[in-house]
Every structure is written in structure tokens, then in C-alpha cells.
Design a protein around this motif. Structure first.
Motif, PDB file in Angstrom:
ATOM      1  N   UNK A 162       0.764  -1.172   0.055  1.00 20.59           N
ATOM      2  CA  UNK A 162       0.088   0.126   0.100  1.00 20.59           C
ATOM      3  C   UNK A 162       1.075   1.230  -0.646  1.00 20.59           C
ATOM      4  N   UNK A 163       0.163   2.157  -0.317  1.00 20.78           N
ATOM      5  CA  UNK A 163       1.208   3.495  -0.829  1.00 20.78           C
ATOM      6  C   UNK A 163      -0.206   4.473  -0.741  1.00 20.78           C
ATOM      7  N   UNK A 164       0.435   5.281   0.600  1.00 24.26           N
ATOM      8  CA  UNK A 164      -0.768   6.174   0.901  1.00 24.26           C
ATOM      9  C   UNK A 164      -0.522   7.642   0.495  1.00 24.26           C
ATOM     10  N   UNK A 165      -1.829   8.538   0.601  1.00 24.30           N
ATOM     11  CA  UNK A 165      -1.627   9.440   0.318  1.00 24.30           C
ATOM     12  C   UNK A 165      -2.614  10.281   0.817  1.00 24.30           C
ATOM     13  N   UNK A 166      -2.562  11.859   0.723  1.00 21.81           N
ATOM     14  CA  UNK A 166      -3.539  12.262   0.972  1.00 21.81           C
ATOM     15  C   UNK A 166      -4.864  11.911   1.193  1.00 21.81           C
ATOM     16  N   UNK A 167      -6.302  12.208   2.116  1.00 20.43           N
ATOM     17  CA  UNK A 167      -7.517  12.099   1.981  1.00 20.43           C
ATOM     18  C   UNK A 167      -8.476  12.523   2.315  1.00 20.43           C
ATOM     19  N   UNK A 168      -9.152  13.057   1.880  1.00 23.11           N
ATOM     20  CA  UNK A 168     -10.616  14.277   2.985  1.00 23.11           C
ATOM     21  C   UNK A 168     -10.460  13.857   4.365  1.00 23.11           C
ATOM     22  N   UNK A 169     -10.476  12.638   4.933  1.00 21.20           N
ATOM     23  CA  UNK A 169     -10.365  12.223   6.721  1.00 21.20           C
ATOM     24  C   UNK A 169      -9.755  12.746   7.047  1.00 21.20           C
ATOM     25  N   UNK A 170      -7.734  13.341   6.454  1.00 24.51           N
ATOM     26  CA  UNK A 170      -7.443  14.136   7.270  1.00 24.51           C
ATOM     27  C   UNK A 170      -7.405  15.382   6.295  1.00 24.51           C
ATOM     28  N   UNK A 171      -7.505  15.689   5.409  1.00 31.20           N
ATOM     29  CA  UNK A 171      -7.352  16.969   4.663  1.00 31.20           C
ATOM     30  C   UNK A 171      -8.415  17.911   5.004  1.00 31.20           C
ATOM     31  N   UNK A 172      -9.962  17.062   5.382  1.00 32.48           N
ATOM     32  CA  UNK A 172     -10.575  18.003   6.555  1.00 32.48           C
ATOM     33  C   UNK A 172     -10.376  18.759   7.350  1.00 32.48           C
ATOM     34  N   UNK A 173      -9.020  17.990   8.240  1.00 34.59           N
ATOM     35  CA  UNK A 173      -8.614  19.521   9.349  1.00 34.59           C
ATOM     36  C   UNK A 173      -8.641  21.331   8.961  1.00 34.59           C
ATOM     37  N   UNK A 174      -8.112  21.341   7.149  1.00 37.62           N
ATOM     38  CA  UNK A 174      -8.165  23.081   7.241  1.00 37.62           C
ATOM     39  C   UNK A 174      -8.905  23.840   7.276  1.00 37.62           C
ATOM     40  N   UNK A 175     -10.631  23.323   7.458  1.00 36.87           N
ATOM     41  CA  UNK A 175     -11.537  23.907   7.678  1.00 36.87           C
ATOM     42  C   UNK A 175     -11.698  24.175   8.989  1.00 36.87           C
ATOM     43  N   UNK A 176     -10.791  24.550   9.610  1.00 37.35           N
ATOM     44  CA  UNK A 176     -10.526  24.579  11.300  1.00 37.35           C
ATOM     45  C   UNK A 176     -10.389  24.127  12.666  1.00 37.35           C
ATOM     46  N   UNK A 177     -11.381  22.387  12.498  1.00 37.73           N
ATOM     47  CA  UNK A 177     -11.985  21.663  13.153  1.00 37.73           C
ATOM     48  C   UNK A 177     -10.514  20.615  13.573  1.00 37.73           C
ATOM     49  N   UNK A 178     -10.066  20.417  14.494  1.00 36.17           N
ATOM     50  CA  UNK A 178      -9.123  19.438  15.436  1.00 36.17           C
ATOM     51  C   UNK A 178      -9.666  17.857  14.665  1.00 36.17           C
ATOM     52  N   UNK A 179      -9.014  17.382  14.384  1.00 33.56           N
ATOM     53  CA  UNK A 179      -9.176  16.345  13.691  1.00 33.56           C
ATOM     54  C   UNK A 179      -9.746  14.553  14.836  1.00 33.56           C
ATOM     55  N   UNK A 180      -8.595  14.803  15.897  1.00 33.60           N
ATOM     56  CA  UNK A 180      -9.024  14.008  16.831  1.00 33.60           C
ATOM     57  C   UNK A 180     -10.746  14.440  17.487  1.00 33.60           C
ATOM     58  N   UNK A 181     -11.300  14.976  16.823  1.00 36.20           N
ATOM     59  CA  UNK A 181     -12.634  15.705  17.988  1.00 36.20           C
ATOM     60  C   UNK A 181     -13.612  14.943  16.714  1.00 36.20           C
ATOM     61  N   UNK A 182     -12.825  14.909  15.889  1.00 33.63           N
ATOM     62  CA  UNK A 182     -14.507  13.834  15.261  1.00 33.63           C
ATOM     63  C   UNK A 182     -14.917  13.246  15.555  1.00 33.63           C
ATOM     64  N   UNK A 183     -16.214  12.921  14.925  1.00 37.29           N
ATOM     65  CA  UNK A 183     -16.509  11.160  14.676  1.00 37.29           C
ATOM     66  C   UNK A 183     -17.253  10.849  13.955  1.00 37.29           C
ATOM     67  N   UNK A 184     -18.551  10.366  13.608  1.00 34.67           N
ATOM     68  CA  UNK A 184     -18.352   8.723  12.916  1.00 34.67           C
ATOM     69  C   UNK A 184     -18.687   9.868  11.516  1.00 34.67           C
ATOM     70  N   UNK A 185     -18.079   8.971  10.510  1.00 34.88           N
ATOM     71  CA  UNK A 185     -17.985   9.607   9.058  1.00 34.88           C
ATOM     72  C   UNK A 185     -19.522   9.253   8.501  1.00 34.88           C
ATOM     73  N   UNK A 186     -20.836   9.786   8.238  1.00 37.08           N
ATOM     74  CA  UNK A 186     -21.838   9.505   7.768  1.00 37.08           C
ATOM     75  C   UNK A 186     -22.022   9.775   6.169  1.00 37.08           C
ATOM     76  N   UNK A 187     -22.327   9.077   5.288  1.00 42.12           N
ATOM     77  CA  UNK A 187     -22.977   9.279   4.128  1.00 42.12           C
ATOM     78  C   UNK A 187     -24.624   9.481   3.873  1.00 42.12           C
ATOM     79  N   UNK A 188     -25.034  10.306   2.915  1.00 41.85           N
ATOM     80  CA  UNK A 188     -25.760  11.335   2.503  1.00 41.85           C
ATOM     81  C   UNK A 188     -26.883   9.913   1.446  1.00 41.85           C
ATOM     82  N   UNK A 189     -27.880   9.305   1.507  1.00 45.73           N
ATOM     83  CA  UNK A 189     -27.959   9.402  -0.181  1.00 45.73           C
ATOM     84  C   UNK A 189     -28.953  10.341  -0.313  1.00 45.73           C
ATOM     85  N   UNK A 190     -29.234  10.038  -2.258  1.00 42.23           N
ATOM     86  CA  UNK A 190     -30.144  10.675  -3.017  1.00 42.23           C
ATOM     87  C   UNK A 190     -31.764  10.457  -2.234  1.00 42.23           C
ATOM     88  N   UNK A 191     -32.365  11.449  -1.626  1.00 43.84           N
ATOM     89  CA  UNK A 191     -34.086  11.171  -1.810  1.00 43.84           C
ATOM     90  C   UNK A 191     -34.074  10.496  -3.354  1.00 43.84           C
TER      91      UNK A 191
END
Length: 274
Positions: free
Chosen positions: A107-136
Motif C-alpha cells: 500500500x502506498x498512502x496519500x492524502x485523503x478527505x479524512x485528514x485534509x478536512x482539518x484545513x477547515x479549522x476543526x481538530x481532527x481528533x474530535x471528529x466523530x463518525x463519518x456518515x453517507x447521505x443518500x439522494x432521496x
């Protein structure tokens, strides 16, 4: 050897040096083409990598993995994933299939939305569950995701799933506006039923679009405000805040809509909530 290689979030140049070297040394290179997208197309990637890419859709990855793994015990095969290879459980399944057939993998890793989202200003270790929203649809409006609080891509219609037909819809990517609108409808319905709400129209949220691209967008706003926030092309993500540290609040102000944070209240000297 099976290589699972992350491509990062932006364009062709986001692949790591290690990843690019592996791609150029492989006899076959598959591009996973259904859980996410880059800002450039297949042809641009092929030109930069110097290799022909084979598009791997959901059916090929989940039902035809034997084709991907064919001869991988005697030659190098690459499986390219936007973001990081383990951003989707589908790719864990591919690794397990390789292991069970005695094929080595790397496996050769790279940046993901799961860590890059920290640029919004929220601290990553406080994030909870990731949830997918479906189209109604007009007749199908599930709310199960609300109780747990890239995009819907190449999915079957409800009718075709019931008939067992593998006829897929064109790829669609949910916007922050659409997600906020669906959540508000759920909130309003549950309020009418007398349910105690964990979030409201005034809950502070963060909409992010095209993380890692030159034109990425970040908007801090109330859920209600996000219904009218156009963040442009995909991919979009929506972050719903809970308790906030004062430094997080200061960071959120950088990209905040007018009055977005006015409903924040201080719980104690180091905690805010909306």
C-alpha cells in the motif's frame, strides 16, 4: 505484487514519488472510478503517469476482482484510488482476496478527505463518525443517516435493485446544499413529532468542496444558510459541529458566512456549542 496506490485529492501531480515509480513499473494499471473523482480526467492521468489506465467500476472491483488479480503473483499490478487506498472498505476486500490467493501486496498512502478536512479549522481528533447521505426520491426518503450524525455514485435505482437488475444510474455527486436541505426536512418533521433534537437549523456546519484542488472552497455557516451556499463542482463534504474549542471557533471565522456563529453559546471557558 498488487500495489494499492493513493492518488491524493487534486490532480495528476498529487501522486507521491513512490507511487509514481510503482505505477510506471507495473504491467497493468487499474483506476478505481466510482467512489471518488479527481479534478482531471483519465487521459490527463495517462499522459502524466506514462501508462495506459484501465477503468475499474463497481462491478469489476466487487464482482470481478479475479480479473484485477490475474497474474499478480508473477507480475506487478497497480490499483489506483483517489485519496487514500483505505478510504473505502471495498478496497480492504480486494486486499483480503489477494491474501487468500497468496498474492503479495503493498500500500502506498496519500492524502485523503479524512485528514485534509482539518484545513477547515476543526481538530481532527474530535471528529466523530463519518456518515453517507443518500439522494432521496419521491417514494424513498430514508432517515437512518440522521440518527448517526465523495456522494452517490453509480448506484442502482430502487426499482432495479428489487428486480435484481444490474442497471446503474449515471454518477451523481451530492452537493452541500442538497445535504443541508434534506437534513432540515428531517429536523422539521421530527420537531413536529415532538422529538428532542440534537441539531437544528442553526447548528454551525462547515461545507467543503474539492479539497486539495487549487479552487477548493470552505464555508462555515448554519445548516439553514448552507441551503443557499453554492460551493460549485464536486466533490462536497458537510461537517456538523458539536462542542468547539475557542481556537476552532477562531479558525471557523476565517471562512464564515455573515452571522454564522452568532448562535454559539459558551458552556465553559474552553467550550462552545451551537
Amino acid at each position: 505484487m498488487l500495489y494499492l496506490i493513493g492518488l491524493g485529492l487534486g490532480d495528476a501531480t498529487d501522486i507521491t514519488v513512490k507511487g509514481l515509480q510503482a505505477v510506471r513499473g507495473c504491467s497493468r494499471v487499474y483506476l478505481e472510478a466510482y467512489t471518488s473523482i479527481l479534478t482531471v480526467g483519465k487521459e490527463t492521468l495517462e499522459e502524466y503517469y506514462g501508462k495506459e489506465l484501465i477503468l475499474a467500476d463497481r462491478d469489476l472491483v466487487e464482482q470481478g476482482s479475479d480479473e484485477i488479480l490475474k497474474d499478480a503473483s508473477v507480475t506487478d499490478v497497480a490499483f489506483l484510488v483517489v485519496g487514500d487506498p483505505f478510504g473505502a472498505t471495498t478496497h480492504s476486500d480486494l486486499v483480503l482476496r489477494a491474501v487468500h490467493t497468496g498474492i503479495p501486496y503493498r500500500v502506498i498512502h496519500n492524502a485523503s478527505v479524512m485528514n485534509a478536512v482539518g484545513c477547515c479549522g476543526l481538530q481532527l481528533y474530535n471528529f466523530g463518525e463519518t456518515v453517507s447521505l443518500v439522494f432521496w426520491t419521491e417514494t424513498w426518503r430514508p432517515e437512518s443517516f440522521y440518527d448517526k450524525i465523495n456522494i452517490k455514485v453509480k448506484e442502482q435505482t430502487v426499482e432495479n435493485m428489487m428486480r435484481g437488475k444490474k442497471i446503474y444510474e449515471p454518477p451523481r455527486f451530492m452537493t452541500v446544499q442538497q445535504a443541508a436541505n434534506q437534513l432540515i426536512q428531517i429536523i422539521q418533521r421530527r420537531r413536529d413529532q415532538g422529538e428532542e433534537l440534537g441539531m437544528t437549523e442553526n447548528t454551525v456546519c462547515v461545507g467543503v468542496a474539492r479539497l486539495g484542488a487549487d479552487d477548493q472552497m470552505i464555508r462555515t455557516a448554519t445548516l439553514c444558510q448552507l441551503v443557499s451556499c453554492d460551493l460549485g463542482a464536486p466533490l462536497h463534504s458537510l461537517v456538523i459541529t458539536g462542542r468547539l474549542h475557542p481556537m476552532e471557533v477562531d479558525m471557523l471565522r476565517v471562512n464564515a458566512e455573515p452571522d454564522a456563529l452568532q448562535h454559539l453559546s459558551m458552556i465553559d471557558s474552553s467550550t462552545y456549542t451551537s
